[in-house]
Structures are given as structure tokens and as C-alpha cells.
Design an enzyme around this catalytic site. Structure first.
Site, PDB file in Angstrom:
ATOM      1  N   GLY A  50       0.831  -1.213   0.000  1.00 55.87           N
ATOM      2  CA  GLY A  50       0.000   0.000   0.000  1.00 55.87           C
ATOM      3  C   GLY A  50       0.854   1.246   0.000  1.00 55.87           C
ATOM      4  O   GLY A  50       2.054   1.189  -0.247  1.00 55.87           O
ATOM      5  N   ASN A  51       0.229   2.357   0.262  1.00 60.78           N
ATOM      6  CA  ASN A  51       0.974   3.613   0.337  1.00 60.78           C
ATOM      7  C   ASN A  51       0.360   4.488   1.423  1.00 60.78           C
ATOM      8  O   ASN A  51      -0.641   4.130   2.027  1.00 60.78           O
ATOM      9  CB  ASN A  51       0.992   4.316  -1.023  1.00 60.78           C
ATOM     10  CG  ASN A  51      -0.393   4.644  -1.502  1.00 60.78           C
ATOM     11  OD1 ASN A  51      -1.082   5.482  -0.924  1.00 60.78           O
ATOM     12  ND2 ASN A  51      -0.835   3.967  -2.555  1.00 60.78           N
ATOM     13  N   ARG A  52       0.975   5.647   1.636  1.00 61.36           N
ATOM     14  CA  ARG A  52       0.604   6.452   2.805  1.00 61.36           C
ATOM     15  C   ARG A  52      -0.451   7.509   2.523  1.00 61.36           C
ATOM     16  O   ARG A  52      -0.667   8.403   3.321  1.00 61.36           O
ATOM     17  CB  ARG A  52       1.871   7.113   3.380  1.00 61.36           C
ATOM     18  CG  ARG A  52       2.792   6.125   4.041  1.00 61.36           C
ATOM     19  CD  ARG A  52       4.224   6.630   4.022  1.00 61.36           C
ATOM     20  NE  ARG A  52       4.345   7.949   4.593  1.00 61.36           N
ATOM     21  CZ  ARG A  52       5.053   8.244   5.672  1.00 61.36           C
ATOM     22  NH1 ARG A  52       5.689   7.283   6.300  1.00 61.36           N
ATOM     23  NH2 ARG A  52       5.126   9.467   6.113  1.00 61.36           N
ATOM     24  N   SER A  53      -1.122   7.431   1.386  1.00 61.27           N
ATOM     25  CA  SER A  53      -2.122   8.458   1.079  1.00 61.27           C
ATOM     26  C   SER A  53      -3.319   8.341   2.027  1.00 61.27           C
ATOM     27  O   SER A  53      -3.876   7.270   2.219  1.00 61.27           O
ATOM     28  CB  SER A  53      -2.593   8.300  -0.363  1.00 61.27           C
ATOM     29  OG  SER A  53      -3.601   9.236  -0.626  1.00 61.27           O
TER      30      SER A  53
END
Ligand code: CTP
Length: 400
Positions: free
Chosen positions: A208-211
Site C-alpha cells: 500500500g501507500n501512505r495516502s
């Protein structure tokens, strides 16, 4: 300075009790509020409550205090009229210009922005008569927020709930902040993607990512307040649905692509604020991946995800559709941004500088908006809503 004058219209639905909280928020944040309930609204919440909470007299008919000509004065002097809840009957009377009580008279004499927050059963909301009345009101520049989905009056659930009073209050605040001009996105359909995609490795793990999704939600909220019909494609945000917005939840990049392609068919503008994973694991383990004693872990093989922004930019659903991308860059922001704008083929690219403590999850943002026509619009450090407003200003310019 005079307090902004707000008329709170209340029509006869069970959600009338929630309008008390909206009234509270409006008065406590420095607005002068005049409540104009319909006669049926008083079956749900009495005049004494409205009068005590607003500090102003309350009337439903044009025959009270006739010497003050209230049926004209209240509308003329208002900076904003908000009707919450707006029943199917009230929407019909407003759409057809009837003037059979004080609230409908007020709606005809008001020259300020008008916000309707409908609440009714799903069947009523979906009825073609109601759909057409809502379309008429929106076409004339009123902001009609989409009802929320959830528990209705009885045991049934569905679309038709009055949105959270805090959300309606936010819409009012933003509409008031934009002044008395007609909403410039009225009658437009805009699609916004938000959050970050997650690419599953096994049933419990993902890449995933940190958005956080906050910028995309700010875009959705501000577009709704400017009169647009908004479809928000939310990837793993965990944020509450904004009032007046149709929310579609997605998980992976492939699911987001499907949702985008479906939503953009009749969209005037598309803003891809979501952080889309460029790669996904080639294989998905149906069972949890276990560590094995004495063995190195299996390498994770990644494959490319489709580039949604590039695809919808290259194959516009119709001519004149405006496509906006976001770019998160850690260095050489301007050069990388220009190159990305050209590569993706979109009309506008919002370039953010990101790092460990910048942008992700925060309430504020700073950006440079690059236009395919060579324009550069710097956006100073400020709330994500301020950046959202500038993006919609640029989109509205291009739609005209
Ligand atoms: N985007 C997309 N589909 C992808 C990847 C990104 O639609 N598979 C969109 C994002 O929503 C965003 C824009 O493209 O609007 C920029 O994404 P970014 O990841 O910064 O760009 P990349 O093309 O991945 O460039 P790089 O990896 O070189 O930074």
C-alpha cells in the site's frame, strides 16, 4: 461586521430534529439564523424549540406579522437559505415555483445561494418526479446535496437519510464563503478518486501507500458545494462520506480502473487524486503466507498496474472533458512535474512535494498546478480545501 444571515427552512420529515443541531452549529459559529419551518415540520419539532435555539421569532405562514411583509423581507435579506430536511413535497413546490407558505415564498424572493438537504425514503428519492425536480433545482443553480445511505425511519435502510448536520454545516460554510454568485459547477458531473490502492499479497497482507485520502475528500466536498454532482471513488480511506457526494469504495488499482471507466462516461471533469500502486504482486496466495524454518522468503514478483490517468487522458469519454492528475515528487519538482504532465496527457497536473512529514495525512498542502497550455499556478501552503478550490477554479475555466 454584520453576522451572515441564514434562513434555515425545515420541511416536514422525521429528520427535522437533526436540523436543531445544524441550527446550533450555525448560531454558535456567528450566523444570524431565522428558522422558517413548514406547517408539517411543526408536527416533528415545535415552534418553541426553533425560536429558543435561534433567538428569533418563528412563523410558517405569510399571515403572521403581515406589516413586516415577511414573505418578501426574509428572502431578500438572506445571505444563504438552507432547507434541511427537504422533503419530496418541498422539492416539488420549490422546483415549480409554488408560494403557498412562508418557506416557499422565501425561496422565490431569495437572491442568495440556496442549499437543499433532502431526506426521504429511497423509493421517493428514486422516483422520476423527484429526480426531475432535483435536476431542475440544480440546473437553476441550487446546491442539492445527495442524501446519505443508512438506516431510514423504520426498519429499512437505503439512500435517503439526511446527511450528518456537521456535513451540511460544512457545505453551508463553504457556499457562504464563495459569496452570492451562482455555483459555477452547477449541472456538472465530476469524478474524484481519493486514497491509496492496496495490492493484496495474501488474505492479510498488501502493498500500500501512505495516502490518507484527505485531499480527494476536500476536492469532493468543495465540488459539491459549488453545485456539482460528485462521484467519489474512495480507495481505503476510512473517512466518513462527505455530504452530497456519491461514494464508491474500491480496493485495488484494477478495481479503481473499472470504477473510473464506469464513472467517467458522462463526467465533465475527472480528478485523479488517488495514489495508485504502479505495481501489484504477480500472484495472490489464497492462504496466509507462512515463514518456513531455515528457508529464505520467496521473492515477491511484481507486475505493472494499468495507468488509469494516462488511459482516460488518451481516450476521453467525450471532447471537452477535463482531466486532472496529481504527482507526488520528492525532488526536482518542476522538471519531473512537466515531464509527467506530458507523459500522462492530462490537462492539469497538481504537483506536490512529499517527504516523511509532508502532505501525507496532514490537513495542509502546498502545490504547483501545471497546465498543458503552459500555465503554472502556485498554491501557497494552506488547507487542502484551499488547494481544492483552486483546482476547481482552473477546471471551471477550462469547462467554460
Ligand atoms: N496514476 C494512475 N494510475 C497508475 C498510477 C498513477 O492513474 N497506475 C495517477 C495518479 O492518480 C496520479 C498520477 O497518475 O494522478 C501520478 O501518479 P504518480 O504515481 O506520481 O506517477 P507515476 O506515473 O507513477 O510516476 P513515477 O512513478 O515516475 O513518480
Amino acid at each position: 461586521m454584520d453576522k451572515p444571515k441564514v434562513v434555515l427552512g425545515v420541511s416536514g420529515g422525521i429528520a427535522a430534529y437533526k436540523a436543531c443541531e445544524l441550527l446550533r452549529r450555525l448560531t454558535e459559529s456567528g450566523h444570524e439564523v431565522r428558522v422558517v419551518p413548514t406547517a408539517s415540520a411543526l408536527h416533528f419539532v415545535g415552534a418553541a424549540t426553533w425560536s429558543a435555539l435561534s433567538g428569533n421569532p418563528v412563523a410558517t405562514e405569510v399571515w403572521d406579522d403581515v406589516h413586516e411583509v415577511p414573505h418578501v423581507r426574509i428572502g431578500q435579506h438572506a445571505d444563504l437559505v438552507v432547507v434541511a430536511p427537504a422533503t419530496a413535497d418541498l422539492l416539488a413546490r420549490a422546483a415549480h415555483g409554488l408560494a403557498d407558505d412562508l418557506l416557499t415564498n422565501t425561496l422565490l424572493t431569495a437572491r442568495c445561494p440556496v442549499v437543499f438537504a433532502p431526506a426521504m425514503h429511497t423509493e421517493m428519492w428514486e422516483h422520476p418526479a423527484v429526480r426531475e425536480n432535483v435536476a431542475t433545482l440544480r440546473r437553476r443553480g441550487a446546491v442539492v446535496v445527495e442524501p446519505a445511505v443508512g438506516r431510514l425511519t423504520g426498519v429499512d435502510t437505503g439512500k435517503g437519510r439526511l446527511p450528518d448536520p456537521a456535513e451540511i454545516f460544512e457545505v453551508c460554510r463553504r457556499v457562504l464563503a464563495r459569496g452570492v454568485t451562482a455555483p459555477d459547477l452547477a449541472g456538472r458531473h465530476v469524478v474524484v478518486s481519493a486514497g491509496g490502492t492496496r495490492e493484496p499479497l495474501d488474505p492479510v497482507r498488501f502493498l500500500g501507500n501512505r495516502s490518507s485520502g484527505k485531499q480527494g475528500y476536500a476536492l469532493a466536498r468543495t465540488a459539491a458545494a459549488r453545485g456539482a454532482r460528485v462521484t467519489l471513488l474512495a480507495a481505503n480511506t476510512g473517512l466518513p462520506d462527505p455530504a452530497g457526494v456519491d461514494v464508491v469504495q474500491v480496493g485495488t488499482a484494477v478495481q479503481l480502473r473499472e470504477a473510473v471507466l464506469k464513472a467517467v462516461a458522462d463526467a465533465d471533469a475527472v480528478v485523479m487524486a488517488a495514489a495508485v500502486a504502479d505495481f501489484r504482486p504477480q500472484t495472490y496466495a489464497a492462504g496466509k503466507i507462512k515463514k518456513k524454518d531455515g528457508q529464505d522468503p520467496e521473492p515477491v514478483v511484481l507486475v505493472r498496474n494499468p495507468d488509469i490517468l494516462a488511459e482516460i487522458s488518451a481516450e476521453r469519454a467525450h471532447p471537452g472533458q477535463v482531466v486532472v492528475g496529481f504527482a507526488a515528487e520528492t525532488d526536482d519538482v518542476l522538471a519531473n512535474g512537466r515531464a509527467k504532465l506530458a507523459r500522462k496527457g492530462c490537462d492539469l497536473l497538481v504537483v506536490n512535494e512529499v517527504g516523511e512529514r509532508r502532505t501525507f495525512g496532514s490537513e495542509e498542502n502546498e502545490a504547483l498546478v501545471l497546465g498543458a497550455d503552459g500555465t503554472e499556478t502556485p498554491v501557497p501552503h494552506g488547507p487542502k480545501e484551499a488547494l481544492a478550490e483552486i483546482v476547481w477554479d482552473l477546471v471551471a475555466d477550462r469547462l467554460r
